[in-house]
Design an enzyme around this catalytic site. Structure first.
Site, mmCIF file in Angstrom:
data_model
loop_
_atom_site.group_PDB
_atom_site.id
_atom_site.type_symbol
_atom_site.label_atom_id
_atom_site.label_comp_id
_atom_site.label_asym_id
_atom_site.label_seq_id
_atom_site.Cartn_x
_atom_site.Cartn_y
_atom_site.Cartn_z
ATOM 1 N N ASP A 83 -9.827 3.278 -3.652
ATOM 2 C CA ASP A 83 -10.727 2.616 -3.328
ATOM 3 C C ASP A 83 -12.412 2.227 -3.478
ATOM 4 O OD1 ASP A 83 -8.139 1.976 -1.303
ATOM 5 O OD2 ASP A 83 -9.311 2.014 0.228
ATOM 6 N N ASP A 101 1.234 -1.480 0.127
ATOM 7 C CA ASP A 101 0.073 -0.455 -0.137
ATOM 8 C C ASP A 101 0.881 0.945 -0.278
ATOM 9 O OD1 ASP A 101 -2.648 1.421 0.155
ATOM 10 O OD2 ASP A 101 -3.045 -0.149 1.403
HETATM 11 C C1 GLA Z 1 -5.840 0.919 1.503
HETATM 12 C C2 GLA Z 1 -5.828 0.572 0.578
HETATM 13 C C3 GLA Z 1 -7.098 -0.870 0.511
HETATM 14 C C4 GLA Z 1 -6.886 -1.224 1.546
HETATM 15 C C5 GLA Z 1 -7.249 -0.544 2.793
HETATM 16 C C6 GLA Z 1 -6.193 -0.874 4.875
HETATM 17 O O1 GLA Z 1 -6.816 1.671 1.287
HETATM 18 O O2 GLA Z 1 -5.970 0.920 -1.479
HETATM 19 O O3 GLA Z 1 -7.521 -1.480 -0.372
HETATM 20 O O4 GLA Z 1 -5.661 -1.846 2.132
HETATM 21 O O5 GLA Z 1 -6.440 0.380 2.933
HETATM 22 O O6 GLA Z 1 -6.111 -0.258 5.370
#
Ligand code: GLA
Length: 681
Positions: free
Chosen positions: A237, A182
């Protein structure tokens, strides 16, 4: 739009949940890199990863994030349960392989030796035990961390920045097969540098580990990560809503040229089964992710999933599109008025063709074998991948596609075409809009799209079951033969009861016929009939007038207030450039609002712009459509623009649609107001 409350990239943080992330400006400041980030001699001598590389087709598996986030449901029992279900429910046989842990698997602090510590409440036996279990089922295990000092969760678990080599080794020692890396708390360190360091660290372990780059598309990884990771997120996301899924799809579609075996665009994990969309919408999600050769990571808790969810996720025909070894991402053949045609070249020369209806009502979507890139042929074989049936077509690929639905076909210049019954198309010539108790005349058309005739054709139309609608044919409903390329057209009179409430109703069109060989085909098409009343003559406030249908990026369309993104009524007074409007509509891009104008109105007027409640970033464009034709539009408007007058001639239109697009930069902060919006009739 919404933001995660307290998470931070460490520099300028603009992370968002949902449809779209906006650019993070990493300020380029470097952090000191501790010694553990450089390879030890032993690690440096580890054998290189095999030449072939992993992920020659898009990775398939599961990840807990979309269903659990950091809740207590995420634990060893869940991970083992998913592995069991992969085997028991045939998902492993369907190709699902990775069982992946997302954020929150660790304790917030490293141990005295700088090692990561699995949370003993969630993983009392550690990660290796889970990996062993998953491996014992013939599956693989994935894990998560961030290319920053902490992960993305509010709690902030340790990230791998500065610990790349030791963390990678720890993952390899546990038997991890996949790493999602990430982007939070990245301290402004150059993304390419951060992601390349972890690539090298993974390579140094000697264990093949699929490497999933999750920097949300902020640094255009498709341009530089082809030899860094096997997949890279192209978007912010996903959330479990139609607007979010659609927005990600639209961001990912233009990146087709960058995808290929071992390097995939990743528009984020699946939401299928999580409850925020209809099954029709989930089939679209699954179809479009497959046509885009996206990773297929199930994001629902399979221990609680419905039969319908399993049926979608294990559709072998659709999975074969995703997993095709040629590894091409589908490209957009056409897109107009919410009618999308996306075609994916397959290794065997066939094309997977998605006819996707973005709009809120059923519409005809059509293309041809030639347009989707097939060579010229007398006829083609076309398999409907949701019906699992084969047809022959002379070249036209067409269907009435339900609102938010996708018809997914696999079409080939296959010499065996004559073995299949002719494809057909069934639909109404126009939308059905009718006042309570009044009769609407509609025409249903059955067309033989095949190269062979359709025999014993019978067409019927039925109203919503048990609701007292009268439906009568005013012409022949049967034909002994409909030859190739010809149609059977029937006029119908459709009358809702006098007491019918305004709103949308489902009508069913059905056709039955036989192929020359006698194979019986039944085709059923759902179409929407709207019961509506004509607007009063004179000027009406659109903020008060009943609408036919709406779609909106976040939360509902609001009457006479702005859009607050969540529940109904959570907005503020409509305000553009300091001017407050008592009447109008508050929406969030992408948005559309349909009104019944009964062919008796002339003009829509409004003062439009981005609502003042969003300080920066909102960019939108307003459009007015009359019966599927754009009749007025603004350019892109931002928060700094004064209200703009919009006036649209809608003379004679049956349906007037108010549209707000995202202005081309994603939907973040796109609160759009239709101030003083009026319809003159
Ligand atoms: C980010 C990523 C998500 C998830 C969250 C976890 O937002 O893009 O897919 O992994 O972190 O905290």
């Amino acid at each position: 739009m919404r933001r995660l409350p307290t998470r931070s990239t460490g520099t300028v943080r603009r992370r968002v949940v949902g449809a779209m992330a906006v650019a993070v400006l990493c300020t380029g400041g470097l952090v000191a890199v501790p010694a553990s980030a450089t390879p030890t001699a032993a690690q440096a001598e580890a054998p290189p990863a095999p030449d072939e590389g992993p992920a020659l087709t898009p990775p398939m598996g599961f990840n807990n994030w979309n269903s659990t986030h950091c809740s207590a449901d995420f634990d060893e029992a869940m991970v083992k349960g998913i592995a069991d279900l992969f085997v028991d429910k045939g998902l492993k046989d369907a190709g699902y392989q990775y069982v992946n842990l997302d954020d929150c698997w660790a304790l917030p602090s490293r141990d005295a030796n700088g090692k990561l510590v699995p949370d003993p409440a969630r993983f009392p036996n550690g990660i290796k035990a889970v990996a062993d279990y998953v491996h014992s089922k013939g599956l693989k295990l994935g894990i998560y961390t961030s290319a920053g000092t902490k992960t993305c969760s509010d709690i902030g678990f340790p990230g791998a920045l500065g610990h790349e080599y030791s963390d990678a080794q720890q993952f390899a020692d546990w038997g991890v097969d996949y790493l999602k890396y990430d982007n939070c708390n990245n301290q402004g360190v150059d993304a390419k540098q951060r992601y390349t360091t972890m690539r090298d660290a993974l390579k140094a372990t000697g264990r093949p580990i699929v490497y999933s780059i999750c920097e949300w598309g902020e640094n255009k990884p498709w341009e530089w990560a082809g030899d860094v990771g096997q997949l890279w997120r192209t978007t912010g996301d996903i959330s479990d809503s139609w607007g979010s899924m659609l927005s990600l799809m639209k961001q990912n579609l233009p990146l087709a040229q960058y995808a290929g075996p071992g390097h995939w665009n990743d528009p984020d994990m699946l939401e299928v089964g999580n409850g925020g969309m209809t099954d029709t919408e989930y089939r679209t999600h699954f179809s479009m992710w497959s046509v885009m050769a996206s990773p297929l990571l199930i994001g629902t808790d399979l221990r609680k999933a419905s039969d319908e969810t399993y049926e979608i996720l294990s559709n072998h025909d659709v999975i074969a599109v995703d997993q095709d070894p040629l590894g091409k991402q589908g490209t957009v053949v056409s897109s107009e008025g919410g009618r999308w045609v996306v075609s994916k070249e397959m290794k065997d020369g066939s094309r997977a063709v998605a006819l996707f209806n973005e709009s809120g009502s059923a519409q005809r979507i059509a293309t041809t074998a030639k347009e989707v890139g097939l060579p010229s042929a007398t006829a083609y074989a076309a398999r409907d991948l949701w019906q699992h049936k084969d047809f022959n077509t002379a070249g036209t690929l067409a269907a009435t596609v339900p609102a938010h639905g996708t018809v997914l076909l696999r079409v080939a210049a296959d010499p065996k075409w004559a073995a299949y019954p002719p494809a057909s198309e069934l639909g109404l010539d126009e939308g059905v809009f009718v006042e309570p108790g009044a009769a609407a005349k509609v025409t249903a058309t059955f067309t033989d799209l095949g190269r062979t005739p359709a025999r014993d054709v019978a067409v019927s139309v039925s109203g919503p079951a048990g609701k007292g609608w009268a439906v009568k044919a005013a012409g022949p409903t049967r034909a002994s033969e409909v030859p190739s390329g010809k149609s059977l057209r029937t006029r119908w009179t459709v009358t809702p009861p006098a007491g019918a409430a305004t709103g949308a109703y489902d009508l069913t069109l059905r056709a039955t016929y036989r192929s020359p060989q006698g194979t019986k085909v039944t085709s059923t098409v759902p179409v929407t009939a709207s019961v509506a009343t004509a607007p009063p003559s004179g000027a009406s406030d659109l903020g008060d007038l009943p609408w036919l249908a709406t779609s909106n990026g976040y939360g509902p369309v609001e009457r006479n207030t702005s859009n607050g993104e969540d529940g109904a009524g959570d907005g503020n007074p409509l305000t553009i450039g300091g001017t407050v409007y008592a009447k109008g509509l508050g929406v969030h891009a992408p948005s559309s609002v349909d009104y019944y104008a009964a062919r008796s109105c002339e003009r829509v007027t409004a003062q439009v712009g981005v609502d003042d409640e969003k300080d920066t970033k909102g960019t939108v464009a307003f459009e007015v459509w009359a019966d599927g034709k754009k009749v007025a539009s603004t350019g892109v408007l931002t928060n700094s623009d004064a209200p703009q007058s919009l006036s649209a001639d809608v003379t004679g239109a049956q349906v007037v649609r108010l549209v707000v697009t995202d202005g081309g930069d994603g939907v973040d902060s796109d609160h759009a107001d239709w101030g003083d919006a009026q319809l003159d009739c």
